[in-house]
Write an enzyme that holds these catalytic residues in place. Structure first.
Site, PDB file in Angstrom:
ATOM      1  N   LYS A  51     -10.248  -5.819  -5.126  1.00 59.62           N
ATOM      2  CA  LYS A  51     -11.287  -4.884  -5.553  1.00 59.62           C
ATOM      3  C   LYS A  51     -10.717  -3.513  -5.890  1.00 59.62           C
ATOM      4  O   LYS A  51     -11.394  -2.684  -6.483  1.00 59.62           O
ATOM      5  CB  LYS A  51     -12.402  -4.798  -4.506  1.00 59.62           C
ATOM      6  CG  LYS A  51     -11.950  -4.471  -3.102  1.00 59.62           C
ATOM      7  CD  LYS A  51     -13.052  -4.724  -2.087  1.00 59.62           C
ATOM      8  CE  LYS A  51     -12.524  -4.605  -0.674  1.00 59.62           C
ATOM      9  NZ  LYS A  51     -12.718  -5.720   0.193  1.00 59.62           N
TER      10      LYS A  51
ATOM     11  N   LYS B  42       0.832  -1.211   0.000  1.00 64.67           N
ATOM     12  CA  LYS B  42       0.000   0.000   0.000  1.00 64.67           C
ATOM     13  C   LYS B  42       0.859   1.250   0.000  1.00 64.67           C
ATOM     14  O   LYS B  42       0.494   2.253  -0.603  1.00 64.67           O
ATOM     15  CB  LYS B  42      -0.970   0.001   1.179  1.00 64.67           C
ATOM     16  CG  LYS B  42      -2.068  -1.019   1.011  1.00 64.67           C
ATOM     17  CD  LYS B  42      -3.349  -0.621   1.721  1.00 64.67           C
ATOM     18  CE  LYS B  42      -4.462  -1.611   1.371  1.00 64.67           C
ATOM     19  NZ  LYS B  42      -5.675  -1.423   2.169  1.00 64.67           N
TER      20      LYS B  42
ATOM     21  N   LYS C 133      -2.952 -11.241  -6.465  1.00 64.10           N
ATOM     22  CA  LYS C 133      -4.246 -11.658  -5.902  1.00 64.10           C
ATOM     23  C   LYS C 133      -5.368 -10.829  -6.533  1.00 64.10           C
ATOM     24  O   LYS C 133      -5.150  -9.692  -6.963  1.00 64.10           O
ATOM     25  CB  LYS C 133      -4.249 -11.535  -4.376  1.00 64.10           C
ATOM     26  CG  LYS C 133      -4.391 -10.141  -3.837  1.00 64.10           C
ATOM     27  CD  LYS C 133      -4.703 -10.151  -2.326  1.00 64.10           C
ATOM     28  CE  LYS C 133      -4.849  -8.728  -1.834  1.00 64.10           C
ATOM     29  NZ  LYS C 133      -5.200  -8.587  -0.434  1.00 64.10           N
TER      30      LYS C 133
HETATM   31  P1  TYM Z   1      -9.947  -7.273   3.254  1.00 63.73           P
HETATM   32  O1  TYM Z   1     -11.084  -6.357   3.497  1.00 63.73           O
HETATM   33  O2  TYM Z   1      -8.912  -6.870   2.259  1.00 63.73           O
HETATM   34  O3  TYM Z   1     -10.469  -8.710   2.816  1.00 63.73           O
HETATM   35  C1  TYM Z   1     -11.492  -9.414   3.537  1.00 63.73           C
HETATM   36  C2  TYM Z   1     -11.155 -10.899   3.545  1.00 63.73           C
HETATM   37  O4  TYM Z   1     -11.031 -11.400   2.207  1.00 63.73           O
HETATM   38  C3  TYM Z   1      -9.804 -12.097   2.060  1.00 63.73           C
HETATM   39  N1  TYM Z   1      -9.324 -11.899   0.668  1.00 63.73           N
HETATM   40  C4  TYM Z   1      -9.024 -12.896  -0.170  1.00 63.73           C
HETATM   41  N2  TYM Z   1      -9.061 -14.225  -0.042  1.00 63.73           N
HETATM   42  C5  TYM Z   1      -8.707 -14.986  -1.119  1.00 63.73           C
HETATM   43  N3  TYM Z   1      -8.327 -14.454  -2.309  1.00 63.73           N
HETATM   44  C6  TYM Z   1      -8.267 -13.125  -2.484  1.00 63.73           C
HETATM   45  N4  TYM Z   1      -7.902 -12.615  -3.659  1.00 63.73           N
HETATM   46  C7  TYM Z   1      -8.626 -12.265  -1.388  1.00 63.73           C
HETATM   47  N5  TYM Z   1      -8.693 -10.897  -1.214  1.00 63.73           N
HETATM   48  C8  TYM Z   1      -9.100 -10.717   0.053  1.00 63.73           C
HETATM   49  C9  TYM Z   1      -8.864 -11.458   3.069  1.00 63.73           C
HETATM   50  O5  TYM Z   1      -7.819 -12.336   3.431  1.00 63.73           O
HETATM   51  C10 TYM Z   1      -9.814 -11.195   4.232  1.00 63.73           C
HETATM   52  O6  TYM Z   1      -9.945 -12.350   5.029  1.00 63.73           O
HETATM   53  N6  TYM Z   1      -7.140  -6.337   7.294  1.00 63.73           N
HETATM   54  C11 TYM Z   1      -8.295  -7.063   6.777  1.00 63.73           C
HETATM   55  C12 TYM Z   1      -9.587  -6.649   7.438  1.00 63.73           C
HETATM   56  C13 TYM Z   1      -9.577  -6.758   8.912  1.00 63.73           C
HETATM   57  C14 TYM Z   1      -9.589  -7.938   9.686  1.00 63.73           C
HETATM   58  C15 TYM Z   1      -9.627  -7.524  11.037  1.00 63.73           C
HETATM   59  C16 TYM Z   1      -9.600  -9.292   9.349  1.00 63.73           C
HETATM   60  C17 TYM Z   1      -9.596  -5.718   9.779  1.00 63.73           C
HETATM   61  N7  TYM Z   1      -9.632  -6.170  11.041  1.00 63.73           N
HETATM   62  C18 TYM Z   1      -9.668  -8.468  12.081  1.00 63.73           C
HETATM   63  C19 TYM Z   1      -9.630 -10.233  10.396  1.00 63.73           C
HETATM   64  C20 TYM Z   1      -9.664  -9.802  11.734  1.00 63.73           C
HETATM   65  C21 TYM Z   1      -8.422  -6.783   5.300  1.00 63.73           C
HETATM   66  O7  TYM Z   1      -7.921  -5.814   4.792  1.00 63.73           O
HETATM   67  O8  TYM Z   1      -9.240  -7.655   4.635  1.00 63.73           O
END
Ligand code: TYM
Length: 342
Positions: free
Chosen positions: A210, A125, A207
């Protein structure tokens, strides 16, 4: 009577807990859904679950306020639309529970500079938003640790890309417990192997995300059937024509993973199904499987998103319940550290 009640409580206490969150930075992709969200739905049967819209995390990059608000409602509606059940599961919006911000400071003071500089997501990022490498972006894992540790979960179901953050959370929790006595449960990342990393349809070495500038690279959960078919037809593959999982076949491997995650078929079974058939037919089958999976979710989402009063009622209930749990942990942490808690 009293005994029966006690024993019910003991059983309830033993049930494992899970927590996860998702950022409201646009409509989730098929990667978010297959890698994380879909697994949350099944976990509700086995564990006490909590899931949140991580809106505070989203402001580490600039958000347009009007658009941001819309996305928070949309993400909350989507959590309900995929089948998370507010009667069994705690669903809430992170910013509506102030303990997350308060706990972040306590944990930030127990997170090392060197640990944060090693975080892959920070490096990614920071290079994408070189003009805005703010303190929040750097401290993001301390906020994520707060989200998790406040609810004392045993498991954190995430995609493979978030594993590093959950591991850092464990380190922070252990450090804190060692210094002050046991406050936090040490959580484990819970990664479903299948589709833990769904890749970009245009560059399968990356990966699926979005925030990708190329809309053909990802399937949004809101894409209509024609768009989904078109994006899969355009998916980057290789110069062979046989469907099998192999080295140098990142594009086909990705489609195999998606198809396998949806149908439950093994790679061998899929290879047999498409034996003698070309990539065109395979891509159409993957697209159709995705369309069928998303159809009921899209229908439900369409109904929910029109009903803001209902969404707000659900948010308020979730925030109230979450705040009660979170405050217990926050107060315990404050007391152990020596703060005067009133
Ligand atoms: P975020 O919002 O980017 O994504 C949400 C969840 O989707 C999974 N993910 C994927 N899994 C497989 N293939 C992909 N291409 C892919 N893109 C995203 C992510 O691994 C995630 O599980 N930091 C976290 C959000 C967060 C969080 C937390 C998660 C904030 N606080 C506490 C767990 C516990 C994030 O940016 O996910």
């Amino acid at each position: 009577m009293e005994n029966a009640k006690d024993s019910i409580e003991v059983v309830a206490e033993r049930k494992k807990r899970a927590l996860s969150c998702i950022q409201p930075t646009g409509i989730p992709t098929l990667g978010n859904y297959l890698g994380a969200m879909r697994n949350w739905v099944g976990m509700q049967d086995e564990m006490d679950c909590a899931f949140a819209v991580a809106d505070l995390h989203a402001i580490t990059v600039r958000q347009d306020p009007a658009q941001f608000k819309k996305q928070i409602y949309e993400m909350f509606a989507l959590l309900l639309a995929i089948g998370l059940d507010p009667d069994r599961t705690l669903l809430f919006v992170q910013s509506q529970v102030p303990a997350h911000s308060e706990m972040t400071w306590l944990l930030a003071c127990h997170t090392q500079f060197g640990e944060l500089t090693r975080m892959t997501q920070f490096k990614d990022k920071a290079s994408k938003h070189a003009d805005n490498i703010n303190l929040g972006l750097f401290a993001y894992p301390s906020l994520m640790a707060a989200d998790i540790l406040l609810y004392q979960p045993d498991y954190v179901p995430v995609g493979a890309d978030q594993k590093q953050h959950v591991e850092l959370t464990r380190d922070i929790a252990e450090r804190f417990n060692n210094l002050y006595g046991k406050v936090f449960t040490i959580p484990k990342p819970y990664i479903i192997k299948n589709a833990a990393r769904v890749r970009s349809l245009q560059d399968p070495t990356k990966k699926m995300s979005k925030s990708d500038a190329n809309q053909n690279a990802y399937i949004s959960l809101k894409d209509d059937p024609d768009t989904i078919v078109r994006k899969f037809r355009r998916a980057v593959t290789d110069s062979e024509s046989r469907v099998y999982y192999g080295e140098g076949k990142d594009g086909i491997n990705n489609l195999l993973e998606i198809y396998s995650a949806i149908t439950g078929l093994s790679f061998e079974q899929i290879e047999q199904e498409f034996d003698g058939k070309g990539y065109g037919e395979f891509k159409t089958a993957v697209a159709e499987a995705v369309v069928d999976t998303l159809r009921p979710i899209q229908q439900k989402f369409g109904e929910l998103i029109k009903d803001r009063p209902y969404l707000e009622k659900m948010m308020a209930e979730g925030a109230g319940r979450a705040a009660a749990v979170a405050k217990r942990t926050l107060d315990k942490a404050l007391k152990k550290m020596g703060f005067v808690v009133m």
